[in-house]
Scaffold this motif. Structure first.
Motif, mmCIF file in Angstrom:
data_model
loop_
_atom_site.group_PDB
_atom_site.id
_atom_site.type_symbol
_atom_site.label_atom_id
_atom_site.label_comp_id
_atom_site.label_asym_id
_atom_site.label_seq_id
_atom_site.Cartn_x
_atom_site.Cartn_y
_atom_site.Cartn_z
ATOM 1 N N LEU A 39 43.767 99.899 40.966
ATOM 2 C CA LEU A 39 42.380 99.455 40.852
ATOM 3 C C LEU A 39 41.457 100.648 41.076
ATOM 4 C CD1 LEU A 39 42.547 96.104 42.840
ATOM 5 C CD2 LEU A 39 42.680 96.448 40.379
ATOM 6 N N THR A 40 40.164 100.427 40.937
ATOM 7 C CA THR A 40 39.190 101.484 41.194
ATOM 8 C C THR A 40 38.524 101.236 42.539
ATOM 9 O OG1 THR A 40 37.357 100.302 40.170
ATOM 10 C CG2 THR A 40 38.713 101.687 38.716
ATOM 11 N N THR A 41 37.936 102.285 43.081
ATOM 12 C CA THR A 41 37.178 102.156 44.324
ATOM 13 C C THR A 41 36.037 101.154 44.138
ATOM 14 O OG1 THR A 41 37.718 104.437 44.885
ATOM 15 C CG2 THR A 41 35.870 103.444 46.062
ATOM 16 N N THR A 42 35.420 101.175 42.969
ATOM 17 C CA THR A 42 34.320 100.248 42.674
ATOM 18 C C THR A 42 34.800 98.806 42.732
ATOM 19 O OG1 THR A 42 33.244 101.903 41.290
ATOM 20 C CG2 THR A 42 32.576 99.617 40.956
ATOM 21 N N THR A 43 35.990 98.548 42.191
ATOM 22 C CA THR A 43 36.531 97.184 42.230
ATOM 23 C C THR A 43 36.753 96.731 43.667
ATOM 24 O OG1 THR A 43 37.599 97.465 40.079
ATOM 25 C CG2 THR A 43 38.437 95.696 41.485
ATOM 26 N N ILE A 44 37.343 97.603 44.491
ATOM 27 C CA ILE A 44 37.571 97.264 45.901
ATOM 28 C C ILE A 44 36.228 97.012 46.594
ATOM 29 C CG2 ILE A 44 38.478 98.058 48.120
ATOM 30 C CD1 ILE A 44 40.672 97.369 46.083
ATOM 31 N N SER A 45 35.246 97.855 46.341
ATOM 32 C CA SER A 45 33.916 97.690 46.931
ATOM 33 C C SER A 45 33.301 96.361 46.503
ATOM 34 C CB SER A 45 33.008 98.849 46.522
ATOM 35 O OG SER A 45 31.697 98.633 46.988
ATOM 36 N N ASN A 46 33.407 96.039 45.220
ATOM 37 C CA ASN A 46 32.851 94.777 44.719
ATOM 38 C C ASN A 46 33.544 93.572 45.349
ATOM 39 O OD1 ASN A 46 30.913 95.961 43.104
ATOM 40 N ND2 ASN A 46 32.197 95.969 41.286
ATOM 41 N N ILE A 47 34.849 93.664 45.553
ATOM 42 C CA ILE A 47 35.583 92.570 46.199
ATOM 43 C C ILE A 47 35.131 92.428 47.648
ATOM 44 C CG2 ILE A 47 37.855 91.861 47.053
ATOM 45 C CD1 ILE A 47 39.030 93.072 44.443
ATOM 46 N N GLU A 48 35.091 93.547 48.387
ATOM 47 C CA GLU A 48 34.721 93.502 49.798
ATOM 48 C C GLU A 48 33.283 93.027 50.008
ATOM 49 O OE1 GLU A 48 35.576 97.058 52.004
ATOM 50 O OE2 GLU A 48 37.730 96.879 51.643
ATOM 51 N N ASN A 49 32.421 93.304 49.055
ATOM 52 C CA ASN A 49 31.018 92.895 49.169
ATOM 53 C C ASN A 49 30.736 91.589 48.434
ATOM 54 O OD1 ASN A 49 29.706 95.087 50.743
ATOM 55 N ND2 ASN A 49 30.688 96.324 49.154
ATOM 56 N N ASN A 50 31.815 90.893 48.046
ATOM 57 C CA ASN A 50 31.726 89.577 47.411
ATOM 58 C C ASN A 50 30.894 89.575 46.125
ATOM 59 O OD1 ASN A 50 33.271 88.140 49.517
ATOM 60 N ND2 ASN A 50 31.551 88.782 50.780
ATOM 61 N N ARG A 51 30.943 90.687 45.406
ATOM 62 C CA ARG A 51 30.268 90.761 44.112
ATOM 63 C C ARG A 51 31.244 90.494 42.967
ATOM 64 N NH1 ARG A 51 27.732 95.539 46.648
ATOM 65 N NH2 ARG A 51 29.390 96.736 45.691
ATOM 66 N N HIS A 52 32.529 90.391 43.304
ATOM 67 C CA HIS A 52 33.558 90.210 42.286
ATOM 68 C C HIS A 52 34.620 89.270 42.844
ATOM 69 C CE1 HIS A 52 36.660 90.889 39.395
ATOM 70 N NE2 HIS A 52 37.302 91.812 40.037
ATOM 71 N N SER A 53 34.941 88.224 42.093
ATOM 72 C CA SER A 53 36.031 87.328 42.482
ATOM 73 C C SER A 53 37.296 87.810 41.788
ATOM 74 C CB SER A 53 35.735 85.895 42.046
ATOM 75 O OG SER A 53 34.613 85.416 42.728
ATOM 76 N N PRO A 54 38.288 88.194 42.563
ATOM 77 C CA PRO A 54 39.501 88.754 41.953
ATOM 78 C C PRO A 54 40.317 87.688 41.232
ATOM 79 C CG PRO A 54 39.812 88.490 44.299
ATOM 80 C CD PRO A 54 38.374 88.152 44.014
ATOM 81 N N ASN A 55 41.015 88.119 40.187
ATOM 82 C CA ASN A 55 41.896 87.188 39.483
ATOM 83 C C ASN A 55 43.181 87.012 40.293
ATOM 84 O OD1 ASN A 55 43.726 89.316 38.898
ATOM 85 N ND2 ASN A 55 42.687 89.765 36.978
ATOM 86 N N SER A 56 44.044 86.119 39.831
ATOM 87 C CA SER A 56 45.250 85.794 40.587
ATOM 88 C C SER A 56 46.175 86.997 40.744
ATOM 89 C CB SER A 56 45.996 84.631 39.949
ATOM 90 O OG SER A 56 46.378 84.946 38.630
ATOM 91 N N ASP A 57 46.237 87.894 39.767
ATOM 92 C CA ASP A 57 47.087 89.083 39.887
ATOM 93 C C ASP A 57 46.642 89.959 41.054
ATOM 94 O OD1 ASP A 57 48.734 88.450 37.732
ATOM 95 O OD2 ASP A 57 47.450 89.492 36.291
ATOM 96 N N ILE A 58 45.329 90.097 41.217
ATOM 97 C CA ILE A 58 44.807 90.918 42.319
ATOM 98 C C ILE A 58 45.045 90.215 43.652
ATOM 99 C CG2 ILE A 58 42.719 91.922 43.338
ATOM 100 C CD1 ILE A 58 41.709 92.422 40.466
ATOM 101 N N VAL A 59 44.854 88.895 43.699
ATOM 102 C CA VAL A 59 45.115 88.149 44.931
ATOM 103 C C VAL A 59 46.581 88.317 45.335
ATOM 104 C CG1 VAL A 59 45.205 85.857 45.998
ATOM 105 C CG2 VAL A 59 43.263 86.486 44.552
ATOM 106 N N ILE A 60 47.488 88.184 44.380
ATOM 107 C CA ILE A 60 48.915 88.341 44.663
ATOM 108 C C ILE A 60 49.208 89.757 45.149
ATOM 109 C CG2 ILE A 60 51.212 88.434 43.611
ATOM 110 C CD1 ILE A 60 50.281 86.093 41.805
ATOM 111 N N ALA A 61 48.663 90.752 44.461
ATOM 112 C CA ALA A 61 48.913 92.147 44.850
ATOM 113 C C ALA A 61 48.400 92.421 46.264
ATOM 114 C CB ALA A 61 48.266 93.093 43.841
#
Length: 147
Positions: A39-61
């Motif tokens: 993943l990218t740092t931006t994706t992790i930041s967006n997840i941690e700041n609740n700006r992005h809901s991860p798909n099931s693959d990311i939840v599993i990972a």
């Protein structure tokens, strides 16, 4: 920890990882068999700041990487309904072999959660139907009283 993002940040900090380090270590499947991507740092930041809901693959990972249940990541609870965060072990060996061992369990947990969600939606729809029926009865009674 109220949100998915809060729980990811907590777990990441417990392992003393930066967002960039987590992004590089986390492997998620691609559309090509046996291929993964970081993943990218931006994706992790967006997840941690609740700006992005991860798909099931990311939840599993994430679940596999941090060795926690998908239920805890998504809802902050274990099957025992205990809201205590899981113990986070520091493990430098995050090999795909170890992750593959647990992937079926996580998929099963996600399937169970999906079934529970579907059952709840069905119950809510049934309740809405009952409320609509009762509302019609009350309105008909009021019209009858007026006549």
């Amino acid at each position: 920890m109220k949100t998915f993002g809060d729980r990811i940040k907590f777990l990441r900090q417990q392992k003393n990882l930066t967002m960039g380090e987590l992004a590089k270590l986390l492997k998620v499947p691609t559309n090509h068999p046996n291929e993964t991507k970081s993943l990218t740092t931006t994706t992790i930041s967006n997840i941690e700041n609740n700006r992005h809901s991860p798909n099931s693959d990311i939840v599993i990972a994430l679940s596999l990487f941090f060795n926690v249940s998908a239920d805890w990541l998504l809802f902050g609870r274990e099957h025992s309904m205990n809201n205590t965060p899981p113990h986070v072990e520091h493990n430098d060996d995050n090999s795909n072999d170890d992750n593959n061992i647990h992937i079926d369990k996580v998929k099963e947990e996600l399937g169970e959660l999906s079934s529970h969600y579907t059952a709840l939606v069905t119950q809510v729809n049934d309740l809405l139907t009952e409320v609509t029926t009762l509302r019609k009865i009350v309105l008909n009674d009021k019209e009858s009283e007026k006549r």
